[in-house]
Enzyme design. Structure first.
Site, mmCIF file in Angstrom:
data_model
loop_
_atom_site.group_PDB
_atom_site.id
_atom_site.type_symbol
_atom_site.label_atom_id
_atom_site.label_comp_id
_atom_site.label_asym_id
_atom_site.label_seq_id
_atom_site.Cartn_x
_atom_site.Cartn_y
_atom_site.Cartn_z
ATOM 1 N N TYR A 197 -2.983 -1.521 10.288
ATOM 2 C CA TYR A 197 -2.880 -2.011 8.835
ATOM 3 C C TYR A 197 -1.355 -1.168 8.235
ATOM 4 O O TYR A 197 -0.662 -1.725 7.271
ATOM 5 C CB TYR A 197 -3.858 -1.153 8.107
ATOM 6 C CG TYR A 197 -4.087 -1.304 6.616
ATOM 7 C CD1 TYR A 197 -4.501 -2.443 6.023
ATOM 8 C CD2 TYR A 197 -3.645 -0.323 5.737
ATOM 9 C CE1 TYR A 197 -4.506 -2.598 4.503
ATOM 10 C CE2 TYR A 197 -3.520 -0.554 4.205
ATOM 11 C CZ TYR A 197 -4.243 -1.618 3.780
ATOM 12 O OH TYR A 197 -4.067 -1.766 2.320
ATOM 13 N N SER A 205 0.930 -1.342 -0.055
ATOM 14 C CA SER A 205 0.061 0.000 -0.116
ATOM 15 C C SER A 205 0.985 1.171 -0.071
ATOM 16 O O SER A 205 2.057 1.125 0.214
ATOM 17 C CB SER A 205 -0.862 0.009 1.319
ATOM 18 O OG SER A 205 -1.761 1.170 1.497
#
Length: 241
Positions: A147, A134
């Protein structure tokens, strides 16, 4: 890499980015194997001509079962796409079980699957491992610390693995999407902040064909440039997300 006739396993591929990757890779002539938890979604993928493996990667046993279920077939490319995101304020009421599960799925599952499938990848004439991280692996945001940490960990693991496999014909690739319009991001951000799963998948497939080690997608290209020029500025921007 020529993707035609390559055997490709994609985790988390019954919807979202994973399903778009499956569709676009199949269009190149690749033999794509879809895996996911939903029996209904796996059945729908089979109707579209995919081989599917229903599995729950939420446990170590589930990871081992996927490796076993794959059988004796060859494997050329492993794409670790499955992931989850938990919004959490860290304190007495923090959802610790959910955060631990998030770390397992986002970080430990790719590590376990790479280890489990390594003999098949080493046996392939030309192989590839694609880890989907990400843009938040570059600079974290406030609302999802677990995350961000899991994706940063996977980014570091991917780099180290690339060093380990230097000299072998296994390309190690990191794909860094921005916010993508999927079920996971529903309620997060705005429509203008997101790109479509189709556009995200197209950039990943293009990067795979070009054997790029790092595939920066959409706004992560800008984030990479900002971080290079001023890491502090990148952190300040992302901290407000």
């Amino acid at each position: 890499m020529d993707l035609n006739n390559k055997s490709i396993l994609i985790t988390g591929s019954t919807d979202g980015i994973g399903r778009e990757l499956a569709n676009q890779l199949k269009a190149t002539g690749a033999n794509v194997i879809i895996c996911g938890r939903s029996a209904e979604k796996c059945a729908a993928a089979e109707q579209d001509g995919f081989r599917t493996i229903q599995c729950d990667l939420g446990t170590a046993e589930g990871c081992d079962a996927l490796v076993a279920s794959y059988g004796d077939a060859t494997l050329d490319i492993l794409i670790n796409n499955a992931g989850t995101q938990v919004d959490a304020q860290i304190g007495a009421d923090a959802p610790l079980d959910a955060l631990e599960q998030e770390m397992f799925l986002n970080y430990h599952v790719p590590v376990r699957l790479i280890a489990g499938f390594m003999p098949k990848l080493e046996a392939a004439r030309e192989a590839m491992i694609v880890n989907v991280t990400s843009g938040l692996a570059l600079a974290p945001k406030a609302s999802s610390p677990g995350y961000c940490a899991s994706k940063a960990g996977l980014r570091s693991f991917t780099k180290s693995l690339r060093y380990q496999l230097d000299g072998k014909d296994i390309h190690v690739v990191e794909a860094l999407p921005p916010m993508v319009d999927t079920a996971m991001t529903a309620g997060r951000g705005t429509a203008r902040m997101k790109i479509s799963p189709q556009d995200c998948a197209a950039e990943i497939v293009s990067g795979m064909r070009s054997n790029r080690a790092n595939i920066f997608i959409g706004k992560t290209k800008l984030l990479k440039r900002v971080q290079r020029l001023s890491p502090g500025l990148a952190d300040r921007i992302m901290s407000k997300m």
